[in-house]
Design a protein around this motif. Structure first.
Motif, PDB file in Angstrom:
ATOM      1  N   UNK A 155      44.950 -35.771  18.960  1.00  0.00           N
ATOM      2  CA  UNK A 155      46.046 -36.084  18.049  1.00  0.00           C
ATOM      3  C   UNK A 155      45.440 -36.130  16.656  1.00  0.00           C
ATOM      4  N   UNK A 156      45.982 -35.327  15.760  1.00  0.00           N
ATOM      5  CA  UNK A 156      45.478 -35.188  14.402  1.00  0.00           C
ATOM      6  C   UNK A 156      46.528 -35.716  13.445  1.00  0.00           C
ATOM      7  N   UNK A 157      46.111 -36.543  12.491  1.00  0.00           N
ATOM      8  CA  UNK A 157      47.044 -36.822  11.398  1.00  0.00           C
ATOM      9  C   UNK A 157      46.493 -36.212  10.133  1.00  0.00           C
ATOM     10  N   UNK A 158      47.339 -35.439   9.487  1.00  0.00           N
ATOM     11  CA  UNK A 158      46.900 -34.517   8.448  1.00  0.00           C
ATOM     12  C   UNK A 158      47.865 -34.541   7.267  1.00  0.00           C
ATOM     13  N   UNK A 159      47.396 -34.045   6.139  1.00  0.00           N
ATOM     14  CA  UNK A 159      48.217 -33.893   4.940  1.00  0.00           C
ATOM     15  C   UNK A 159      48.034 -32.456   4.455  1.00  0.00           C
ATOM     16  N   UNK A 160      48.981 -31.588   4.761  1.00  0.00           N
ATOM     17  CA  UNK A 160      48.890 -30.187   4.359  1.00  0.00           C
ATOM     18  C   UNK A 160      49.389 -30.025   2.923  1.00  0.00           C
ATOM     19  N   UNK A 161      48.731 -30.708   2.011  1.00  0.00           N
ATOM     20  CA  UNK A 161      49.162 -30.693   0.610  1.00  0.00           C
ATOM     21  C   UNK A 161      48.533 -29.562  -0.193  1.00  0.00           C
ATOM     22  N   UNK A 162      47.655 -28.791   0.438  1.00  0.00           N
ATOM     23  CA  UNK A 162      47.061 -27.626  -0.210  1.00  0.00           C
ATOM     24  C   UNK A 162      47.150 -26.458   0.765  1.00  0.00           C
ATOM     25  N   UNK A 163      47.558 -25.289   0.266  1.00  0.00           N
ATOM     26  CA  UNK A 163      47.784 -24.127   1.129  1.00  0.00           C
ATOM     27  C   UNK A 163      46.563 -23.752   1.960  1.00  0.00           C
ATOM     28  N   UNK A 201      53.328 -41.955   5.365  1.00  0.00           N
ATOM     29  CA  UNK A 201      54.547 -41.550   6.061  1.00  0.00           C
ATOM     30  C   UNK A 201      54.611 -42.086   7.491  1.00  0.00           C
ATOM     31  N   UNK A 202      53.501 -42.628   8.010  1.00  0.00           N
ATOM     32  CA  UNK A 202      53.508 -43.203   9.350  1.00  0.00           C
ATOM     33  C   UNK A 202      52.757 -42.403  10.393  1.00  0.00           C
ATOM     34  N   UNK A 203      52.003 -41.394   9.971  1.00  0.00           N
ATOM     35  CA  UNK A 203      51.292 -40.528  10.918  1.00  0.00           C
ATOM     36  C   UNK A 203      50.313 -41.300  11.802  1.00  0.00           C
ATOM     37  N   UNK A 204      49.489 -42.132  11.206  1.00  0.00           N
ATOM     38  CA  UNK A 204      48.485 -42.875  11.987  1.00  0.00           C
ATOM     39  C   UNK A 204      49.135 -43.842  12.956  1.00  0.00           C
ATOM     40  N   UNK A 205      50.232 -44.453  12.546  1.00  0.00           N
ATOM     41  CA  UNK A 205      50.948 -45.372  13.443  1.00  0.00           C
ATOM     42  C   UNK A 205      51.534 -44.619  14.631  1.00  0.00           C
ATOM     43  N   UNK A 206      52.080 -43.439  14.375  1.00  0.00           N
ATOM     44  CA  UNK A 206      52.596 -42.612  15.476  1.00  0.00           C
ATOM     45  C   UNK A 206      51.445 -42.195  16.393  1.00  0.00           C
ATOM     46  N   UNK A 249      41.335 -39.698   7.719  1.00  0.00           N
ATOM     47  CA  UNK A 249      40.819 -40.854   6.971  1.00  0.00           C
ATOM     48  C   UNK A 249      39.472 -41.325   7.523  1.00  0.00           C
ATOM     49  N   UNK A 250      39.267 -41.187   8.828  1.00  0.00           N
ATOM     50  CA  UNK A 250      37.985 -41.585   9.428  1.00  0.00           C
ATOM     51  C   UNK A 250      36.851 -40.718   8.879  1.00  0.00           C
ATOM     52  N   UNK A 251      37.134 -39.443   8.650  1.00  0.00           N
ATOM     53  CA  UNK A 251      36.108 -38.549   8.098  1.00  0.00           C
ATOM     54  C   UNK A 251      35.795 -38.914   6.655  1.00  0.00           C
ATOM     55  N   UNK A 295      32.031 -33.328  -9.150  1.00  0.00           N
ATOM     56  CA  UNK A 295      31.643 -32.913  -7.788  1.00  0.00           C
ATOM     57  C   UNK A 295      32.709 -33.232  -6.745  1.00  0.00           C
ATOM     58  N   UNK A 296      33.630 -34.148  -7.051  1.00  0.00           N
ATOM     59  CA  UNK A 296      34.588 -34.619  -6.058  1.00  0.00           C
ATOM     60  C   UNK A 296      35.418 -33.503  -5.415  1.00  0.00           C
ATOM     61  N   UNK A 297      35.982 -32.554  -6.163  1.00  0.00           N
ATOM     62  CA  UNK A 297      36.769 -31.503  -5.499  1.00  0.00           C
ATOM     63  C   UNK A 297      35.975 -30.738  -4.439  1.00  0.00           C
ATOM     64  N   UNK A 298      34.718 -30.410  -4.716  1.00  0.00           N
ATOM     65  CA  UNK A 298      33.890 -29.698  -3.752  1.00  0.00           C
ATOM     66  C   UNK A 298      33.589 -30.569  -2.531  1.00  0.00           C
ATOM     67  N   UNK A 299      33.285 -31.828  -2.755  1.00  0.00           N
ATOM     68  CA  UNK A 299      33.010 -32.754  -1.648  1.00  0.00           C
ATOM     69  C   UNK A 299      34.241 -32.890  -0.758  1.00  0.00           C
ATOM     70  N   UNK A 300      35.406 -33.054  -1.354  1.00  0.00           N
ATOM     71  CA  UNK A 300      36.642 -33.181  -0.561  1.00  0.00           C
ATOM     72  C   UNK A 300      36.929 -31.896   0.206  1.00  0.00           C
ATOM     73  N   UNK A 301      36.728 -30.749  -0.431  1.00  0.00           N
ATOM     74  CA  UNK A 301      36.961 -29.467   0.246  1.00  0.00           C
ATOM     75  C   UNK A 301      36.044 -29.335   1.474  1.00  0.00           C
ATOM     76  N   UNK A 302      34.776 -29.648   1.295  1.00  0.00           N
ATOM     77  CA  UNK A 302      33.841 -29.551   2.422  1.00  0.00           C
ATOM     78  C   UNK A 302      34.173 -30.569   3.512  1.00  0.00           C
ATOM     79  N   UNK A 303      34.635 -31.754   3.121  1.00  0.00           N
ATOM     80  CA  UNK A 303      35.020 -32.762   4.111  1.00  0.00           C
ATOM     81  C   UNK A 303      36.181 -32.262   4.956  1.00  0.00           C
ATOM     82  N   UNK A 304      37.225 -31.731   4.301  1.00  0.00           N
ATOM     83  CA  UNK A 304      38.379 -31.216   5.042  1.00  0.00           C
ATOM     84  C   UNK A 304      37.981 -30.049   5.942  1.00  0.00           C
TER      85      UNK A 304
END
Length: 186
Positions: free
Chosen positions: A80-88, A14-19, A38-40, A53-62
């Motif tokens: 400045x944070x660029x984020x995707x609030x795609x999960x509650x 959507x352009x978050x990192x560019x902004x 994305x850097x994380x 294992x991927x869902x748990x790894x992603x959860x811990x990363x976030x």
């Protein structure tokens, strides 16, 4: 002194990192740090993580990412944070961790057609990722300021956000969201 967090929320492509990159050049108060999620994700080992294992790894990363942002701000750094609030749970976690008076929540919107075009052009995102995120990312519905990168450049969005900062509302979007969710925070 607590640092301020400019929280850019939008779908993938959507352009978050560019902004965010443009914001670093236009924000008056210095310094600001761009902390992209994305850097994380890139910090993880390059070895494939099994699908089980991927869902748990992603959860811990976030969760770790949220705590790193909170730590930087608590130490007095502007972020400045660029984020995707795609999960509650991601929003709930941030509402608990961040000082809501210091968060400027920015909705970054872009048409589905344009995000699809950007995904194809970038080639580093799964096709249709932004489309799958679209309804969920903005589901909470409350922002301090919004921008649409479909036709507005990242530089113009950054200038609009910077111009908004001295006129932040009270209560902030994060304060309103926290009150609605019944979150007490830290």
């Amino acid at each position: 002194m607590h640092g301020r967090i400019i929280f850019l929320n939008g779908t993938s492509s959507s352009g978050k990192s560019s902004i965010a990159r443009e914001l670093l050049g236009v924000l008056e108060e210095q310094p600001w740090f761009h902390m992209p999620v994305d850097a994380f994700h890139r910090m993880r080992t390059s070895r494939e993580v099994g699908a089980d294992r991927l869902p748990d790894v992603l959860h811990r990363t976030w969760r770790g990412y949220h705590r790193a942002v909170a730590g930087m701000a608590a130490a007095g750094n502007n972020v400045v944070v660029d984020h995707v609030l795609s999960e509650e749970w991601r929003l709930a976690d941030c509402l608990e961790l961040f000082d809501p008076r210091e968060v400027v929540l920015v909705g970054v919107r872009c048409s589905p057609e344009e995000t699809e075009r950007r995904e194809r052009e970038r080639g580093d995102r799964p096709a249709g990722l932004a489309a799958r995120q679209y309804a969920r990312v903005h589901a909470h519905g409350v922002y301090d300021v919004e921008c649409d990168t479909t036709t507005t450049s990242p530089a113009d969005c950054a200038r609009a956000i910077a111009a908004f900062l001295p006129h932040r509302p009270s209560p902030t979007a994060f304060e309103r969201l926290r009150a609605t969710a019944g979150v007490s925070g830290r």
